[in-house]
Design an enzyme around this catalytic site. Sequence first.
Site, PDB file in Angstrom:
ATOM      1  N   HIS A  43      84.400  -6.791 -39.728  1.00  0.00           N
ATOM      2  CA  HIS A  43      85.507  -7.731 -39.809  1.00  0.00           C
ATOM      3  C   HIS A  43      85.267  -8.971 -38.963  1.00  0.00           C
ATOM      4  CE1 HIS A  43      89.642  -9.039 -40.320  1.00  0.00           C
ATOM      5  NE2 HIS A  43      89.709  -8.169 -41.278  1.00  0.00           N
ATOM      6  N   PRO A  44      85.432 -10.147 -39.546  1.00  0.00           N
ATOM      7  CA  PRO A  44      85.052 -11.377 -38.847  1.00  0.00           C
ATOM      8  C   PRO A  44      85.961 -11.786 -37.700  1.00  0.00           C
ATOM      9  CG  PRO A  44      85.996 -11.910 -40.975  1.00  0.00           C
ATOM     10  CD  PRO A  44      85.855 -10.417 -40.925  1.00  0.00           C
ATOM     11  N   CYS A  45      87.204 -11.260 -37.645  1.00  0.00           N
ATOM     12  CA  CYS A  45      88.105 -11.804 -36.628  1.00  0.00           C
ATOM     13  C   CYS A  45      87.681 -11.432 -35.214  1.00  0.00           C
ATOM     14  CB  CYS A  45      89.559 -11.419 -36.884  1.00  0.00           C
ATOM     15  SG  CYS A  45      89.922  -9.684 -36.611  1.00  0.00           S
ATOM     16  N   ARG A  46      86.694 -10.563 -35.067  1.00  0.00           N
ATOM     17  CA  ARG A  46      86.238 -10.238 -33.709  1.00  0.00           C
ATOM     18  C   ARG A  46      85.040 -11.076 -33.288  1.00  0.00           C
ATOM     19  NH1 ARG A  46      88.836  -6.197 -31.227  1.00  0.00           N
ATOM     20  NH2 ARG A  46      90.106  -4.940 -32.598  1.00  0.00           N
ATOM     21  N   THR A  47      84.558 -11.911 -34.204  1.00  0.00           N
ATOM     22  CA  THR A  47      83.342 -12.680 -33.927  1.00  0.00           C
ATOM     23  C   THR A  47      83.463 -13.523 -32.669  1.00  0.00           C
ATOM     24  OG1 THR A  47      82.731 -12.736 -36.255  1.00  0.00           O
ATOM     25  CG2 THR A  47      81.783 -14.438 -34.847  1.00  0.00           C
TER      26      THR A  47
END
Lengths: 223, 298
Positions: A171-175
């Site tokens: 999931h990208p929101c933790r990038t």
Amino acid sequence: MMAGERNPASCHLDERTFRLCCQLFLQHSETIQDGWSWEQIKGTDEGFIKKTVLIPVKASVLHKQHECSMQDENTVTDDIQANVEDETAGVQAVCEIHAVLRYEYHILYSCSYQIPVLYFRASTLDGRPLALEEVWSNVHPNYRQRLQQGPWDTLTQQEHPLLGQPFFMLHPCRTEEFMKPALDLAQAENKRVNYIVTWLSVVGPVVGLDVPLSYSTEVSAPD
Amino acid sequence: MTSLGVKDELSSNASCRHLMNMIMADDKDVLRDVWFGKIPACFTLSPEETTEREAEPYYLLLPRVSYLTLVTDKVKKHFLKVMKAEDVEEMWFEYEGTPLKWHYPIGVLFDLLASNTALPWNVTVRFKNFPEHDLLHCPSNSVIEAHFMSCIKEADALKHKSQVINDMQKKDHKQLWMGLQNDKFDQFWAMNRKLMEYPTEEGGFRYIPFRIYQTMSDRPFLQKLFRPVSPEGHVLTLGDLLKELFPAAICAEDEPKRFQVMIHGIEPLLETPMQWLSEHLSHPDNFLHISIIPAPSD
């Protein structure tokens, strides 16, 4: 904004820079024969980079229900290790049967989050796709707890936005959590980084993707 | 005037059995029409499934804005009555041989695949041979919730750089999901209205969350960054979006129409502002799902 405070937007990446970083990344991959390639979407300037690897795993990693079929369908390699070294107390030989899994990694650009996103799928050699639980057991124990924290579970099955098939996605929101410290450090040292190299070095190992150190030293940032 | 046109169409749409009394051309009525839109469906068990006796088809009104796996518990119960446990795996659906992606809103699937066919929508129910290469698994409602919230989050990343969704508490997120799951329009919109706000000086959202679907394409959908207002300050319309992403859908006045551009089963006027469409015709996941289908040949 205070003096010296970096614009948080620089955690992001525009599409053109993504493509440039990928190009430089691919050049190095070619040099060390690391197996990455560019996939262009027909009729557009969009694309992604991908790589397929064969990973040996312990048979116990695969679902019990599939163990029988695995043996039948000959995914077991000839490489059967028997631990017969321990002679002390007549210890029984322990056999570890290795199976080989096929992992396919894709790095796509997300225009919504303006960052790269890692997609991957895994299957046995005879084409049976792995379930999420099986993929989980291949995630390094150090990362498992962190990934499970949610609120939206970080490793999920998703539709590949360009191919339309089921893949797993980090999931990208933790990038930003991963990238901010790395980008801050580079900025403090007045260095420019190749976003893809920095990013992949952090997220890749979480899902079994090895990124040789030479990428960090040999791949430059785009101009 | 545009909102009136859309409201008329939504109310008279043949696939909407829900008949609305038109009182005022109020934008809020459009929100209700969208939320309560239904598609009459007939579920039939595939002849490939093993049954102990013949199964009757099951009829159900499907909410356009929900997801197949969320609203078909009764369908499952109905068909399980004629099947042995050992012949039952994860339930999935297909239409004319095409596996139905449960993670697409029901209305989108219908508009894309069956909008120009006679009602009810004939859906085939399957319990084995899950198409691993086509469909995502849906082992529980929490997977649907995660998917739904993930879409909302992505939409807010586009609209507000995630500021509004991140300022909400966990219970607010839960309220959005529970509103959808339990068909509670007021509960849902009490929270969702925050996601539809924008600074007045901006004239609209940062980018419009939308996806364009087409059946004859390798790509599952088209999604690009699109601002609702041009750099010169012009309000951009559906026509402007199509000009950029799907020019074939715009035809000259004397040409016969080749494509239908459908949102919630209606064809909005191309002059409709994208900002208005985003605020009023988005799905609960905050995305505008646009289906482009071949125009029916009469």
